[in-house]
Design an enzyme around this catalytic site. Structure first.
Site, mmCIF file in Angstrom:
data_model
loop_
_atom_site.group_PDB
_atom_site.id
_atom_site.type_symbol
_atom_site.label_atom_id
_atom_site.label_comp_id
_atom_site.label_asym_id
_atom_site.label_seq_id
_atom_site.Cartn_x
_atom_site.Cartn_y
_atom_site.Cartn_z
ATOM 1 N N ASP A 272 0.785 -1.250 0.000
ATOM 2 C CA ASP A 272 0.000 0.000 0.000
ATOM 3 C C ASP A 272 0.817 1.302 0.000
ATOM 4 O O ASP A 272 0.463 2.256 0.706
ATOM 5 C CB ASP A 272 -0.959 0.027 1.207
ATOM 6 C CG ASP A 272 -2.036 -1.055 1.146
ATOM 7 O OD1 ASP A 272 -1.912 -1.984 0.323
ATOM 8 O OD2 ASP A 272 -2.996 -0.981 1.927
ATOM 9 N N LYS B 185 -7.208 -4.798 -3.228
ATOM 10 C CA LYS B 185 -8.064 -5.325 -2.150
ATOM 11 C C LYS B 185 -9.018 -4.243 -1.675
ATOM 12 O O LYS B 185 -8.736 -3.063 -1.813
ATOM 13 C CB LYS B 185 -7.180 -5.781 -0.986
ATOM 14 C CG LYS B 185 -6.331 -4.638 -0.416
ATOM 15 C CD LYS B 185 -5.371 -5.133 0.637
ATOM 16 C CE LYS B 185 -4.404 -4.071 1.104
ATOM 17 N NZ LYS B 185 -5.001 -2.929 1.789
ATOM 18 N N CYS C 238 -2.048 -2.326 7.589
ATOM 19 C CA CYS C 238 -1.960 -3.253 6.462
ATOM 20 C C CYS C 238 -0.665 -4.059 6.439
ATOM 21 O O CYS C 238 -0.664 -5.213 6.004
ATOM 22 C CB CYS C 238 -2.193 -2.494 5.158
ATOM 23 S SG CYS C 238 -3.922 -1.923 5.059
#
Ligand code: ZN
Length: 180
Positions: A9, A92, A133
């Site tokens: 990310d 996602k 994350c």
């Protein structure tokens, strides 16, 4: 076989100037960009929201609910420009909160399956955010049976104390935490 690098990310919205910025996002992006050529296999994950329900809130608590971020196909969802190309991008969170890269798919293939297809047994994990994350991706990598290292200086937290706690928790769960 050398570990694969999983870049979690590292998107504009999680870097300074973005909708959900981490303080050290740009610095970490630059470091990862410099690191990634030393890996044969590099994959990236992207938070990629269309309508993720209560993941977005007008009154976010910054633990379970968040300001609008990483809307699919937006500038905020794009990879930071310091990051070089990856072999695959695992998106996602289209319709729900998804913290772990292992919830993501690239052209319909889940991350764990992709790694196994490429004979990967060990992964090095870097990215944003350490306390969310990165933590979830590393925990799932362990659960999937991979050998996991988290490169702490290549990760940026939302909250420094929670980031440090996440690394401790991952170490207890079996990950190797590398600093420097
Ligand atoms: Zn999100």
């Amino acid at each position: 076989m050398t570990p694969a690098l999983i870049i979690v990310d590292v998107q504009h919205d999680f870097c300074p100037g973005g909708a959900l910025a981490t303080k050290r996002g740009n610095e970490v992006a630059d470091r990862i960009g410099a690191l990634q050529p030393s890996y044969d296999t590099v994959v990236a994950t992207q938070d990629w929201h269309i309508d993720p329900g209560t993941h977005f809130s007008e009154n976010p608590d910054f633990v379970d609910t968040w300001p609008t971020h990483c809307v699919a196909d937006s500038f905020g969802a794009a990879m930071h420009e310091a990051i070089g190309p990856a072999q695959a991008y695992f998106k996602k969170g289209e319709y729900t909160a998804a913290y772990s890269g292992f919830e993501g798919t690239a052209d319909g293939v889940p991350l764990a399956e992709w790694l196994r297809e490429h004979d990967i047994t060990a992964v090095d994990i870097v990215g944003i955010a350490t306390d969310h994350c990165v933590r979830a991706t590393a925990a799932d990598a362990l659960a999937e049976g991979f050998t996991v290292r988290v490169l702490a200086d290549y990760c940026a937290p939302v909250d420094e104390a929670r980031g440090a706690a996440a690394l401790e928790e991952l170490e207890k769960a079996g990950a190797t935490i590398i600093t420097g």
